[in-house]
Design an enzyme around this catalytic site. Structure first.
Site, PDB file in Angstrom:
ATOM      1  N   GLU A 217     -58.734 -51.142  52.824  1.00 52.93           N
ATOM      2  CA  GLU A 217     -57.644 -50.435  53.497  1.00 52.93           C
ATOM      3  C   GLU A 217     -56.398 -51.259  53.251  1.00 52.93           C
ATOM      4  O   GLU A 217     -56.345 -52.430  53.596  1.00 52.93           O
ATOM      5  CB  GLU A 217     -57.958 -50.338  54.993  1.00 52.93           C
ATOM      6  CG  GLU A 217     -57.013 -49.417  55.708  1.00 52.93           C
ATOM      7  CD  GLU A 217     -56.545 -50.015  57.007  1.00 52.93           C
ATOM      8  OE1 GLU A 217     -57.380 -50.290  57.874  1.00 52.93           O
ATOM      9  OE2 GLU A 217     -55.336 -50.246  57.122  1.00 52.93           O
TER      10      GLU A 217
ATOM     11  N   CYS B  37     -50.992 -51.045  60.474  1.00 49.06           N
ATOM     12  CA  CYS B  37     -51.179 -50.281  59.239  1.00 49.06           C
ATOM     13  C   CYS B  37     -50.718 -48.848  59.441  1.00 49.06           C
ATOM     14  O   CYS B  37     -50.436 -48.146  58.483  1.00 49.06           O
ATOM     15  CB  CYS B  37     -52.626 -50.333  58.800  1.00 49.06           C
ATOM     16  SG  CYS B  37     -53.769 -50.319  60.154  1.00 49.06           S
TER      17      CYS B  37
HETATM   18  P1  NAP Z   1     -53.729 -60.395  52.208  1.00 43.94           P
HETATM   19  O1  NAP Z   1     -52.794 -61.315  51.570  1.00 43.94           O
HETATM   20  O2  NAP Z   1     -54.115 -59.201  51.424  1.00 43.94           O
HETATM   21  O3  NAP Z   1     -55.036 -61.219  52.590  1.00 43.94           O
HETATM   22  C1  NAP Z   1     -56.150 -60.605  53.224  1.00 43.94           C
HETATM   23  C2  NAP Z   1     -57.409 -61.390  52.879  1.00 43.94           C
HETATM   24  O4  NAP Z   1     -57.711 -61.213  51.498  1.00 43.94           O
HETATM   25  C3  NAP Z   1     -57.272 -62.883  53.097  1.00 43.94           C
HETATM   26  O5  NAP Z   1     -58.506 -63.383  53.553  1.00 43.94           O
HETATM   27  C4  NAP Z   1     -56.966 -63.403  51.722  1.00 43.94           C
HETATM   28  O6  NAP Z   1     -57.420 -64.717  51.535  1.00 43.94           O
HETATM   29  C5  NAP Z   1     -57.766 -62.480  50.840  1.00 43.94           C
HETATM   30  N1  NAP Z   1     -57.187 -62.304  49.515  1.00 43.94           N
HETATM   31  C6  NAP Z   1     -55.886 -62.012  49.229  1.00 43.94           C
HETATM   32  N2  NAP Z   1     -55.723 -61.903  47.904  1.00 43.94           N
HETATM   33  C7  NAP Z   1     -56.931 -62.136  47.337  1.00 43.94           C
HETATM   34  C8  NAP Z   1     -57.397 -62.157  46.010  1.00 43.94           C
HETATM   35  N3  NAP Z   1     -56.579 -61.944  44.965  1.00 43.94           N
HETATM   36  N4  NAP Z   1     -58.698 -62.431  45.787  1.00 43.94           N
HETATM   37  C9  NAP Z   1     -59.525 -62.669  46.825  1.00 43.94           C
HETATM   38  N5  NAP Z   1     -59.149 -62.674  48.107  1.00 43.94           N
HETATM   39  C10 NAP Z   1     -57.863 -62.399  48.370  1.00 43.94           C
HETATM   40  O7  NAP Z   1     -53.201 -59.855  53.598  1.00 43.94           O
HETATM   41  P2  NAP Z   1     -52.596 -60.658  54.850  1.00 43.94           P
HETATM   42  O8  NAP Z   1     -52.571 -62.122  54.587  1.00 43.94           O
HETATM   43  O9  NAP Z   1     -53.328 -60.203  56.032  1.00 43.94           O
HETATM   44  O10 NAP Z   1     -51.119 -60.118  54.965  1.00 43.94           O
HETATM   45  C11 NAP Z   1     -50.236 -60.146  53.885  1.00 43.94           C
HETATM   46  C12 NAP Z   1     -49.654 -58.769  53.675  1.00 43.94           C
HETATM   47  O11 NAP Z   1     -50.676 -57.782  53.724  1.00 43.94           O
HETATM   48  C13 NAP Z   1     -48.684 -58.289  54.737  1.00 43.94           C
HETATM   49  O12 NAP Z   1     -47.395 -58.738  54.527  1.00 43.94           O
HETATM   50  C14 NAP Z   1     -48.786 -56.811  54.593  1.00 43.94           C
HETATM   51  O13 NAP Z   1     -47.979 -56.349  53.560  1.00 43.94           O
HETATM   52  C15 NAP Z   1     -50.187 -56.564  54.221  1.00 43.94           C
HETATM   53  N6  NAP Z   1     -51.058 -56.098  55.334  1.00 43.94           N
HETATM   54  C16 NAP Z   1     -51.303 -54.789  55.429  1.00 43.94           C
HETATM   55  C17 NAP Z   1     -52.137 -54.335  56.430  1.00 43.94           C
HETATM   56  C18 NAP Z   1     -52.457 -52.896  56.550  1.00 43.94           C
HETATM   57  O14 NAP Z   1     -53.222 -52.553  57.431  1.00 43.94           O
HETATM   58  N7  NAP Z   1     -51.951 -52.029  55.705  1.00 43.94           N
HETATM   59  C19 NAP Z   1     -52.714 -55.213  57.332  1.00 43.94           C
HETATM   60  C20 NAP Z   1     -52.441 -56.564  57.206  1.00 43.94           C
HETATM   61  C21 NAP Z   1     -51.619 -56.988  56.182  1.00 43.94           C
HETATM   62  P3  NAP Z   1     -56.466 -65.981  51.764  1.00 43.94           P
HETATM   63  O15 NAP Z   1     -55.533 -65.653  52.861  1.00 43.94           O
HETATM   64  O16 NAP Z   1     -57.403 -67.091  52.044  1.00 43.94           O
HETATM   65  O17 NAP Z   1     -55.732 -66.139  50.488  1.00 43.94           O
END
Ligand code: NAP
Length: 497
Positions: free
Chosen positions: A242, A279
């Site tokens: 998601e 989200c």
């Molecule tokens: P994220 O950067 O996507 O990280 C979520 C999880 O996935 C973390 O455990 C992260 O690990 C891991 N991850 C990220 N990139 C990866 C990759 N290339 N390979 C393997 N694992 C990976 O999301 P976030 O830290 O929660 O928030 C960052 C951004 O996500 C926000 O600014 C927002 O734009 C978006 N977000 C969207 C929603 C939604 O519901 N649409 C919800 C939350 C966040 P690590 O942190 O250990 O790197």
């Protein structure tokens, strides 16, 4: 602290993907064979253990997420409520989807074999906790609860934005695993708070051959990286990611005949709730041109100007929001309608802009950022709706006088979104049996299911048909004597036990 992991069969206090996935694979045979009552008892016990640790979990989550105590406390209830809801699903056996087509030996020209179908769990599931719901979408959130309910052991990749919260919840589930006498590999929790090696951990987990499906909530980039990693495995696996959604709102003219100030204030309330870190945040609003629309826009601008930023989940998310809102202001044809006041640390100002066209304004800016686009007629509105990417939600504000236009708008929106709602706001997702929290890409990587509600269990199962299998070898769910008292479809007809 960089690590706080709980891994079955390993004594190291650091992430070890292979130890967790090996233990999960070992646990699978016993866990999938649990009776509905035993599995439901375990889910209820996990809820009870979380409830028992409520105080320290709330304290940790408030400190780590900067979200208010009332919100976090509510999330504990939602988390335990989800576990209990899935316990109910498992007890009733809804998820087994039993169908029996009895043999027709006398059928001509060919006899029909006896064919019985039930759903079985896929195997160990990797769950990536979300940053914005440190409880309800994280360690024991909807993905974990639905996978465990399906009969899949779970390996959680804890989110580094709330390491202690994740660890405390993982301890609670681990206590429930022990008390239920289940294999320790039924649940593991891996955490790496170093951003570089954290991504490696996630990649290693998704590509581990013992993992059979993935649940993810987070960014579009992160979700797509995990989908790509899963697809290039020698054995590709499903990823339920998601990711991103701007949750369009369509205001139809009738809705502006009532109290436009109240409507605009309610909109900005939803937009800025929890710093907009949902989200389902309503990031795009279609508004009729004309005086009533002007009045709505002015009132929404005033309400936004009065809003004060609150500390966001992480510095990274706050700076991504700042970059995203600055980029929006640079788009040709965009004007600022209202800008709030920044709060303390990492608490950027809410922002509402008006755009003359959709180009350049439809990417998710995670946070309290809204875009308003005006329209003259439904004929002009419909192509705009058609041009949108997939969404988690779509909202319509209308009265009965708008019904003709609303029907056309709903027809367009149902091709775009997993949930359509009228005269409300999309923030706030009811956990129930009819809920859909999903939608076409990029809202999710697989629009055929939901990550909230009881249907979420179907993501972690597959159907198996048993043809002419001797009665003594048939699984309980499809036996003639129906020992689990399941509702079943016999020859296509639903039959109560
Ligand atoms: P994220 O950067 O996507 O990280 C979520 C999880 O996935 C973390 O455990 C992260 O690990 C891991 N991850 C990220 N990139 C990866 C990759 N290339 N390979 C393997 N694992 C990976 O999301 P976030 O830290 O929660 O928030 C960052 C951004 O996500 C926000 O600014 C927002 O734009 C978006 N977000 C969207 C929603 C939604 O519901 N649409 C919800 C939350 C966040 P690590 O942190 O250990 O790197």
């Amino acid at each position: 602290m960089s690590y706080r992991s709980i891994i079955a069969g390993a004594d190291a206090d650091q992430p070890d993907v292979a130890a967790a996935t090996t233990a999960a694979a070992e646990a699978f045979a016993g866990y999938r064979a649990t009776t509905p009552d035993a599995r439901a008892d375990f889910l209820e016990a996990a809820a009870a253990e979380i409830e028992a640790a409520r105080e320290e979990i709330v304290e940790a989550a408030v400190a780590e997420s900067h979200l208010p105590e009332g919100r976090i406390s509510g999330e504990v209830g939602r988390t335990t409520g989800q576990l209990k809801m899935f316990a109910g699903v498992v007890r009733r056996g809804d998820h087994l989807g039993v169908r029996i087509d009895p043999a027709l030996p006398d059928r001509t020209p060919l006899p029909r074999a006896d064919i019985r179908q039930r759903h079985i769990p896929l195997g160990p599931v990797a769950v990536f906790g979300a940053s914005n719901f440190p409880l309800a979408f994280s360690t024991a959130g909807g993905d974990t609860a639905s996978a465990l309910a399906a009969g899949c052991p779970v390996v959680v990749k804890g989110h580094p934005a709330h390491p202690l919260t994740g660890y405390l919840v993982a301890q609670a589930i681990t206590r429930a695993v022990e008390k239920a006498g289940l294999h320790a590999g039924t649940f593991s929790f891996l955490l790496d708070t170093d951003p570089q090696t954290g991504i490696e951990l996630g990649q290693t987990l998704v590509t581990d051959p013992r993992i059979k499906a993935v649940g993810f909530t987070g960014s579009r980039g992160g979700g797509l990286a995990i989908v790509a990693a899963a697809a290039t495995r020698p054995e590709p696996i499903p990823v339920y990611a998601e990711m991103s959604s701007i949750n369009p709102v369509v205001v139809l003219p009738g809705a502006l005949e009532n109290d436009t100030d109240a409507l605009a204030t309610a909109y900005v309330g939803s937009l800025t709730l929890g710093s907009g870190q949902f989200c389902t945040n309503p990031g795009l609003l279609f508004l009729p041109t004309g005086e009533a629309g002007d009045a709505f826009l002015a009132a929404a601008g005033r309400a936004t100007a009065e809003a004060v930023g609150t500390t966001m989940l992480t510095s990274g998310i706050a700076s991504a929001y700042e970059k995203g809102t600055a980029a929006l202001r640079e788009v040709d044809g965009v004007t600022v309608v209202g800008e709030g006041t920044p709060g303390d640390t990492d608490a950027p100002a809410p922002q509402l802009v008006e755009a003359v066209r959709l180009d350049g304004v439809t990417d998710e800016v995670f946070g309290a950022s809204g875009v308003v686009v005006r329209y003259d007629s439904v004929e002009e509105l419909l192509p705009s709706l058609d041009s949108l990417e997939g969404q988690l939600t779509a909202t319509v504000h209308a009265t009965d006088a708008d019904n003709e236009a609303a029907a056309r708008v709903v027809g367009a929106l149902e091709l775009k979104a997993g949930r359509i709602l009228f005269n409300g706001w999309p923030t706030g997702v009811e956990v129930g049996h009819a809920m859909v929290h999903g939608g076409p890409f990029p809202a999710t990587s697989d629009s055929r299911s939901t990550s909230v509600g009881s249907l979420a269990i179907e993501r972690f199962q597959r159907p198996v048909a048993y043809q002419d299998v001797p009665a003594a070898l048939l699984p309980e769910a499809v036996r003639d004597d129906n020992p689990w008292q399941l509702v079943r479809r016999i020859d296509g007809e639903l039959q109560l036990p």
